[in-house]
Design an enzyme around this catalytic site. Structure first.
Site, short mmCIF file in Angstrom:
data_model
loop_
_atom_site.label_atom_id
_atom_site.label_comp_id
_atom_site.label_asym_id
_atom_site.label_seq_id
_atom_site.Cartn_x
_atom_site.Cartn_y
_atom_site.Cartn_z
N TYR A 211 1.01 -1.21 0.04
CA TYR A 211 0.06 -0.22 -0.13
C TYR A 211 0.81 1.11 0.03
O TYR A 211 0.81 2.03 0.75
CB TYR A 211 -0.98 -0.03 1.10
CG TYR A 211 -1.49 -1.30 1.41
CD1 TYR A 211 -3.10 -1.54 0.82
CD2 TYR A 211 -1.29 -2.41 2.17
CE1 TYR A 211 -3.63 -2.72 1.20
CE2 TYR A 211 -1.72 -3.52 2.51
CZ TYR A 211 -3.06 -3.66 1.85
OH TYR A 211 -3.85 -4.80 2.14
N CYS B 290 -4.19 3.76 10.20
CA CYS B 290 -4.92 5.03 10.46
C CYS B 290 -6.28 4.74 11.29
O CYS B 290 -7.07 5.50 11.57
CB CYS B 290 -4.87 5.86 9.40
SG CYS B 290 -5.90 5.00 8.15
C1 LIG Z 1 -3.05 5.10 3.85
S1 LIG Z 1 -2.21 5.38 2.11
C2 LIG Z 1 -0.67 4.61 2.49
C3 LIG Z 1 0.42 5.38 1.39
C4 LIG Z 1 1.71 5.49 1.60
N1 LIG Z 1 2.16 4.44 2.55
C5 LIG Z 1 2.19 6.83 2.25
O1 LIG Z 1 2.52 6.83 3.36
O2 LIG Z 1 1.95 7.72 1.73
C6 LIG Z 1 -2.78 3.69 1.68
C7 LIG Z 1 -2.81 3.51 0.15
O3 LIG Z 1 -3.26 2.26 -0.12
C8 LIG Z 1 -3.78 2.08 -1.53
N2 LIG Z 1 -4.57 0.92 -1.56
C9 LIG Z 1 -6.03 0.92 -1.19
N3 LIG Z 1 -6.54 -0.19 -1.24
C10 LIG Z 1 -5.60 -0.78 -1.79
C11 LIG Z 1 -5.51 -2.27 -2.09
N4 LIG Z 1 -6.29 -3.30 -1.87
N5 LIG Z 1 -4.07 -2.86 -2.72
C12 LIG Z 1 -3.18 -2.04 -2.74
N6 LIG Z 1 -3.24 -0.49 -2.46
C13 LIG Z 1 -4.59 -0.12 -2.15
C14 LIG Z 1 -4.17 3.76 -1.67
O4 LIG Z 1 -4.45 3.93 -2.94
C15 LIG Z 1 -3.39 4.46 -0.83
O5 LIG Z 1 -2.17 4.91 -1.52
#
Ligand SMILES: C[S@@+](CC[C@H](N)C(=O)[O-])C[C@H]1O[C@@H](n2cnc3c(N)ncnc32)[C@H](O)[C@@H]1O
Length: 375
Positions: free
Chosen positions: A237, A330
């Protein structure tokens, strides 16, 4: 009706009992005696709002925002910042005990910084010629001229927003560059920094809203990786690649997985901007790409959205058991649910809350887990 408030619930509402039924009271603090008006009653609970404060808590402060009575953004504007930080530590402890069913988890002291002007992004809503934020629990728009949570310069941008066809108007600012993304931007991206790393951020990509706390959080992740001499890292993610790139100087290999196409494009650009040649990105859902989670990785950094981890991801982590998991969350409720499933093969070293979203009830956590085989 007059009631005495016992404590705060996890959404920052006062808790009391009326005829043995739990009652959640908005805008009321522990030890206060308040007069309430009941808004809703179900078989299980009562929801009420404060109409008059009869005995006031010493921790109550006058909210500095003119919209605090109507806007749903700052749930804790009436509580001192010191008590807000205590509330968040307590909330994480209680949720972990209740949902992870693990006794004696070490919860380290919360990390915090300034309470206001921390946000580098705001989303305004537009409907029926009104532009602003949503009122509490509704889609009614309150027109606003400024928001105490966003940086001063972003507040200047709020005043310049013009009516358009967009339902949601996103404004962003780059922390060191002070570059703005607004309705008129010709560019699709801005540059923001975390520590000395440079990141390109587009309108739709996820980028942490509180740059100061993010740097402190990433420093903690970096020191965990350094102390364990972790070398092959999964950044699950990964968003725009921020965490992996932040630690890229001290590791050999880093694979980031992210579902949002624009974020992966940003991540590849960020890799170039920082000359992080050891980072690679794959676009897709982590639960669909579990074949990428292999034994060659000693550490997985996991930073999912509020919904937490998909069961396929948990199963794969339990099968491969990287030595270390660094779970950034979060939402402590989904963190606790996932820890409850991971605990068979992992020991929880500690959890540390971060006050990433001051004046709201939200709290970010970093949790460090060690697999049996690494002990
Ligand atoms: C809380 S953010 C964290 C992003 C990064 N680690 C940061 O600190 O900037 C969660 C991320 O997970 C992505 N996301 C959501 N569901 C997902 C999935 N099933 N598989 C992969 N990525 C996903 C979202 O697009 C988002 O960019």
């Amino acid at each position: 009706m007059k009631v005495e408030i016992e404590k705060l619930d996890h959404y920052g509402r006062g808790i009391t009992k009326i005829n043995d039924k739990i009652c959640f009271v908005e805008n009321a603090l522990p030890e206060e005696i308040v007069e309430i008006e009941i808004i809703k009653e179900t078989k299980k609970y009562i929801l009420a709002t404060t109409t008059k404060i009869i005995k006031q808590s010493k921790d109550r402060v006058v909210p500095s925002c003119p919209y605090s009575n109507v806007c749903g953004g700052c749930h804790l504007a009436h509580l001192s910042f010191e008590k807000e930080n205590e509330f968040k530590e307590q909330k994480v402890t209680e949720i972990l005990e209740k949902f992870a069913k693990i006794k004696d988890i070490t919860i380290k002291n919360i990390i915090y910084d300034k309470p206001y002007h921390y946000r580098n992004k705001i989303t305004l809503h537009q409907k029926e010629n009104k532009i602003g934020l949503y009122a509490k629990k509704t889609n009614t728009i309150i027109p606003i001229k400024n928001c105490l949570l966003v940086t001063e310069k972003l507040n200047d941008e709020i005043k310049k927003v013009l009516p358009s066809k967009e339902e949601n108007i996103i404004l962003r600012i780059g922390n060191k560059t002070q570059e703005i993304l607004n309705q008129n931007s010709k560019k699709e991206t801005i540059i923001s920094y975390i520590g000395n790393k440079k990141y390109q951020v587009s309108k739709q990509s996820f980028f942490q809203v509180n740059s100061i706390i993010t740097e402190k959080l990433y420093d903690e992740i970096k020191s965990i990786v350094k102390n364990r001499n972790s070398k092959n890292i999964l950044d699950l993610y990964c968003g725009t690649g921020t965490i992996g790139i932040y630690i890229s100087d001290i590791v050999d290999k880093m694979l980031g997985i992210e579902s949002c196409k624009e974020a992966v494009e940003d991540a590849n650009r960020n890799k170039e901007l920082n000359n992080a040649t050891n980072c690679t990105y794959k676009q897709g859902k982590v639960e669909d790409l579990t074949k990428e989670i292999t034994k060659e990785y000693d550490t997985a950094i996991i930073d999912p959205p509020r919904s937490g981890l998909h069961k396929n991801v948990i199963e794969k982590l339990l099968e491969i058991t990287p030595n270390t998991l660094i779970y950034v969350s979060c939402d402590p409720v989904t963190l606790a649910r996932d820890l409850n499933l991971l605990k068979d093969k992992y020991e929880i070293e500690y959890i540390r809350p971060y006050n990433m979203f001051p004046r709201t009830y939200h709290v970010e956590c970093v949790c460090v887990l060690n697999s049996d085989k690494s002990l």
